[in-house]
Scaffold this active site. Structure first.
Site, PDB file in Angstrom:
ATOM      1  N   ASN A 207       0.851  -1.195   0.000  1.00 36.11           N
ATOM      2  CA  ASN A 207       0.000   0.000   0.000  1.00 36.11           C
ATOM      3  C   ASN A 207       0.886   1.243   0.000  1.00 36.11           C
ATOM      4  O   ASN A 207       2.107   1.148   0.037  1.00 36.11           O
ATOM      5  CB  ASN A 207      -0.972  -0.022   1.186  1.00 36.11           C
ATOM      6  CG  ASN A 207      -0.252  -0.108   2.509  1.00 36.11           C
ATOM      7  OD1 ASN A 207       0.480   0.797   2.883  1.00 36.11           O
ATOM      8  ND2 ASN A 207      -0.443  -1.210   3.225  1.00 36.11           N
ATOM      9  N   ASP A 276      -5.098  -5.801   4.539  1.00 39.70           N
ATOM     10  CA  ASP A 276      -6.229  -6.597   5.017  1.00 39.70           C
ATOM     11  C   ASP A 276      -6.156  -8.052   4.550  1.00 39.70           C
ATOM     12  O   ASP A 276      -6.765  -8.924   5.154  1.00 39.70           O
ATOM     13  CB  ASP A 276      -7.544  -5.974   4.522  1.00 39.70           C
ATOM     14  CG  ASP A 276      -7.837  -4.669   5.248  1.00 39.70           C
ATOM     15  OD1 ASP A 276      -7.353  -4.524   6.388  1.00 39.70           O
ATOM     16  OD2 ASP A 276      -8.532  -3.813   4.679  1.00 39.70           O
ATOM     17  N   LYS A 286       9.043 -17.577  -9.127  1.00 41.97           N
ATOM     18  CA  LYS A 286       8.420 -16.429  -9.791  1.00 41.97           C
ATOM     19  C   LYS A 286       7.299 -16.912 -10.725  1.00 41.97           C
ATOM     20  O   LYS A 286       7.519 -17.826 -11.541  1.00 41.97           O
ATOM     21  CB  LYS A 286       9.497 -15.686 -10.590  1.00 41.97           C
ATOM     22  CG  LYS A 286       8.990 -14.400 -11.168  1.00 41.97           C
ATOM     23  CD  LYS A 286      10.070 -13.706 -11.957  1.00 41.97           C
ATOM     24  CE  LYS A 286       9.443 -12.596 -12.771  1.00 41.97           C
ATOM     25  NZ  LYS A 286      10.175 -12.291 -13.964  1.00 41.97           N
ATOM     26  N   PHE A 319      -5.500   4.077  14.037  1.00 43.36           N
ATOM     27  CA  PHE A 319      -5.621   5.050  12.955  1.00 43.36           C
ATOM     28  C   PHE A 319      -6.713   4.557  12.028  1.00 43.36           C
ATOM     29  O   PHE A 319      -6.981   3.353  11.967  1.00 43.36           O
ATOM     30  CB  PHE A 319      -4.297   5.161  12.178  1.00 43.36           C
ATOM     31  CG  PHE A 319      -3.365   6.165  12.769  1.00 43.36           C
ATOM     32  CD1 PHE A 319      -2.787   5.949  14.005  1.00 43.36           C
ATOM     33  CD2 PHE A 319      -3.081   7.345  12.093  1.00 43.36           C
ATOM     34  CE1 PHE A 319      -1.942   6.891  14.561  1.00 43.36           C
ATOM     35  CE2 PHE A 319      -2.242   8.296  12.634  1.00 43.36           C
ATOM     36  CZ  PHE A 319      -1.663   8.067  13.876  1.00 43.36           C
ATOM     37  N   LYS A 333     -14.902   2.383  13.746  1.00 45.34           N
ATOM     38  CA  LYS A 333     -13.700   1.579  14.016  1.00 45.34           C
ATOM     39  C   LYS A 333     -13.294   1.671  15.478  1.00 45.34           C
ATOM     40  O   LYS A 333     -12.877   0.690  16.084  1.00 45.34           O
ATOM     41  CB  LYS A 333     -12.528   2.033  13.130  1.00 45.34           C
ATOM     42  CG  LYS A 333     -12.588   1.435  11.754  1.00 45.34           C
ATOM     43  CD  LYS A 333     -11.416   1.848  10.889  1.00 45.34           C
ATOM     44  CE  LYS A 333     -11.752   1.500   9.441  1.00 45.34           C
ATOM     45  NZ  LYS A 333     -10.847   2.078   8.479  1.00 45.34           N
ATOM     46  N   LYS A 337     -13.173  -1.766  17.455  1.00 44.70           N
ATOM     47  CA  LYS A 337     -11.878  -2.273  17.928  1.00 44.70           C
ATOM     48  C   LYS A 337     -11.641  -1.915  19.392  1.00 44.70           C
ATOM     49  O   LYS A 337     -10.576  -2.159  19.937  1.00 44.70           O
ATOM     50  CB  LYS A 337     -10.751  -1.754  17.034  1.00 44.70           C
ATOM     51  CG  LYS A 337     -10.956  -2.130  15.557  1.00 44.70           C
ATOM     52  CD  LYS A 337      -9.727  -1.957  14.704  1.00 44.70           C
ATOM     53  CE  LYS A 337     -10.062  -2.221  13.236  1.00 44.70           C
ATOM     54  NZ  LYS A 337      -8.905  -2.520  12.404  1.00 44.70           N
TER      55      LYS A 337
HETATM   56  N1  CTP Z   1      -5.179  -2.699  11.711  1.00 40.50           N
HETATM   57  C1  CTP Z   1      -4.760  -3.798  12.427  1.00 40.50           C
HETATM   58  N2  CTP Z   1      -4.679  -5.003  11.831  1.00 40.50           N
HETATM   59  C2  CTP Z   1      -5.069  -5.172  10.555  1.00 40.50           C
HETATM   60  C3  CTP Z   1      -5.549  -4.076   9.815  1.00 40.50           C
HETATM   61  C4  CTP Z   1      -5.589  -2.837  10.419  1.00 40.50           C
HETATM   62  O1  CTP Z   1      -4.428  -3.651  13.601  1.00 40.50           O
HETATM   63  N3  CTP Z   1      -4.976  -6.383  10.016  1.00 40.50           N
HETATM   64  C5  CTP Z   1      -5.229  -1.385  12.381  1.00 40.50           C
HETATM   65  C6  CTP Z   1      -4.494  -0.277  11.648  1.00 40.50           C
HETATM   66  O2  CTP Z   1      -3.138  -0.209  12.043  1.00 40.50           O
HETATM   67  C7  CTP Z   1      -5.255   0.955  12.093  1.00 40.50           C
HETATM   68  C8  CTP Z   1      -6.673   0.433  12.291  1.00 40.50           C
HETATM   69  O3  CTP Z   1      -6.556  -0.976  12.424  1.00 40.50           O
HETATM   70  O4  CTP Z   1      -4.788   1.456  13.336  1.00 40.50           O
HETATM   71  C9  CTP Z   1      -7.623   0.747  11.169  1.00 40.50           C
HETATM   72  O5  CTP Z   1      -7.033   0.360   9.943  1.00 40.50           O
HETATM   73  P1  CTP Z   1      -7.764   0.657   8.568  1.00 40.50           P
HETATM   74  O6  CTP Z   1      -6.936   0.099   7.465  1.00 40.50           O
HETATM   75  O7  CTP Z   1      -8.180   2.083   8.514  1.00 40.50           O
HETATM   76  O8  CTP Z   1      -9.103  -0.156   8.708  1.00 40.50           O
HETATM   77  P2  CTP Z   1      -9.471  -1.669   8.635  1.00 40.50           P
HETATM   78  O9  CTP Z   1      -9.744  -2.139  10.030  1.00 40.50           O
HETATM   79  O10 CTP Z   1      -8.446  -2.450   7.875  1.00 40.50           O
HETATM   80  O11 CTP Z   1     -10.855  -1.609   7.868  1.00 40.50           O
HETATM   81  P3  CTP Z   1     -11.149  -1.145   6.338  1.00 40.50           P
HETATM   82  O12 CTP Z   1      -9.941  -1.538   5.527  1.00 40.50           O
HETATM   83  O13 CTP Z   1     -12.361  -1.903   5.982  1.00 40.50           O
HETATM   84  O14 CTP Z   1     -11.377   0.338   6.361  1.00 40.50           O
END
Ligand code: CTP
Length: 401
Positions: A207, A276, A286, A319, A333, A337
């Site tokens: 990302n 995710d 490869k 975040f 969130k 969480k």
């Molecule tokens: N986070 C985490 N573990 C994951 C994904 C995200 O702990 N596998 C944490 C990130 O570090 C951040 C928070 O969850 O502090 C929110 O991450 P974000 O990417 O905004 O949201 P997601 O929970 O992944 O949901 P979505 O992608 O559907 O917005």
């Protein structure tokens, strides 16, 4: 032990006001070391500062034989704060560009302490884009600027460029010294950067996170006395040597590193952009080019939700990277969480968010309080975020656990 402060004096007519500043800092119980530029030495004598601070003054020239050959290193060691007052356009320009051609500019390069600049110069000089760019550069690296203020300048002009009042500089000095210690004894884990989930030995799913926000938070926590461990994925920013960094490029690796440290920490700040999904069957070789390729992705464990199960007294900050309904999604969130605080980022804007030097966020507290600071450099935002963390520590969970 007394806090050691370096007072850098450069060649503005207002250099005489630095004498008062040095005395006020000494009266506050600080160990004050004055460092002067050659121009400042022409305007006020080192002897004045020696008498006022009770410490030898570091002058601009090369050290005399038999004296300390590396005063820039000796003086910077153990300093809690550097105050450059007055700070001329010349010193600001050198500091912003890594030029170290005298004692003061060498100390600015050698020291890891926080730097407060109190500029003083003619209005035209101050307004020059190059000076403003230099100031912005230093602010981005955590430098703090107080003033200049408006008034009658030494050249007779009326305008912006006057050194801030010594009283006002002292307020900032006190604030920084107090803040510096407010995380002493606290163990903080900060995750930063983006994860990279392998597809095959040469490719990955990643990302756009640069890690700048997470690194700024970790730096700020270190400055304020915390014992910080940064768990970092891919970073596109400089990391200073005094930061302990554990590299973890996949979500699983990050989970493992955080999980093993979480029970012993006071606070977890999840600034990392954790992917995710991961590829279910990572290819050993490869993958050859084909007309189309379907990747079978499996959901990664959510680290924050996993830590929720282990949580005792820890403060947990998340975040949210959003491209729509940022605040609403952030609130969801925070609740889902079970966080103490969430920093909501609108990553669809180019001027803030991923890779940018500035950020504009909404900070939402579990209590329902919400703040939206102005757009500021990430280092400055880190200070605001850590202020909020300090308010939560030592924290009790809102739901009574
Ligand atoms: N986070 C985490 N573990 C994951 C994904 C995200 O702990 N596998 C944490 C990130 O570090 C951040 C928070 O969850 O502090 C929110 O991450 P974000 O990417 O905004 O949201 P997601 O929970 O992944 O949901 P979505 O992608 O559907 O917005």
């Amino acid at each position: 032990m007394k806090d050691k402060v370096i007072l850098g004096v450069s060649g503005s007519i207002s250099a005489y006001k630095a004498a008062d500043l040095s005395m006020r800092m000494k009266e506050m119980g600080l160990e004050v070391h004055v460092v002067m530029t050659a121009a400042a030495e022409k305007l006020i004598t080192p002897l004045t500062f020696e008498a006022l601070t009770g410490n030898p003054v570091t002058c601009s020239g090369m050290p005399e034989p038999g004296k300390d050959p590396m005063p820039h290193i000796t003086v910077s060691r153990g300093a809690s704060l550097v105050v450059v007052a007055p700070a001329t356009a010349n010193v600001i320009g050198k500091a912003a560009n890594g030029i170290a051609d005298d004692s003061l500019t060498s100390i600015l390069l050698a020291s890891n302490a926080r730097v407060i600049f109190a500029p003083a110069m003619n209005t035209e000089m101050y307004n020059k884009p190059v000076v403003q760019e230099n100031i912005k550069k230093l602010q981005d690296q955590g430098g703090f600027f107080i003033g200049p203020t408006t008034g009658t300048l030494a050249c007779g002009d009326e305008g912006l460029g006057k050194l801030s009042d010594v009283d006002d500089i002292m307020v900032v000095v006190k604030k920084f010294l107090r803040l510096k210690r407010d995380l002493a004894g606290k163990k903080i884990i900060v995750s930063a950067g983006g994860t990279r989930e392998p597809i095959d030995p040469v490719r990955f799913l990643g990302n756009r996170s640069s890690g700048k926000m997470g690194v700024a938070i970790a730096n700020e926590a270190v400055k304020r006395g915390a014992d910080v461990t940064m768990i970092a994925g891919a970073l596109e920013t400089h990391v200073s040597d005094d930061l302990e960094v554990i590299r973890a490029f996949t979500a699983d690796a990050m989970l493992e590193e955080i999980e093993s440290r979480f029970p012993g920490c006071h606070c977890l700040i999840m600034a990392a952009a954790v992917g995710d999904y991961k590829v279910r069957n990572v290819a050993n070789n490869k993958i050859k080019k084909m007309d189309s390729l379907l990747l079978d992705l499996e959901k990664n464990t959510d680290i924050l939700s996993q830590m929720e199960k282990l949580r005792k007294e820890q403060i947990v900050v998340g975040f949210a990277a959003e491209t729509e309904r940022a605040v609403e999604n952030g609130k969801e969130k925070l609740l889902k969480k079970n966080l103490h605080m969430i920093v909501v980022n609108d990553v669809s804007r180019k001027d803030i968010g991923f890779g940018a030097d500035d950020n504009e966020v909404t900070i939402i507290m579990r209590s329902g309080d919400e703040i939206t600071p102005n757009k500021v450099p990430k280092a400055e935002l880190a200070e605001i975020i850590i202020d909020k963390v300090v308010e939560l520590l030592p924290g009790k969970f809102v739901d009574g656990r």
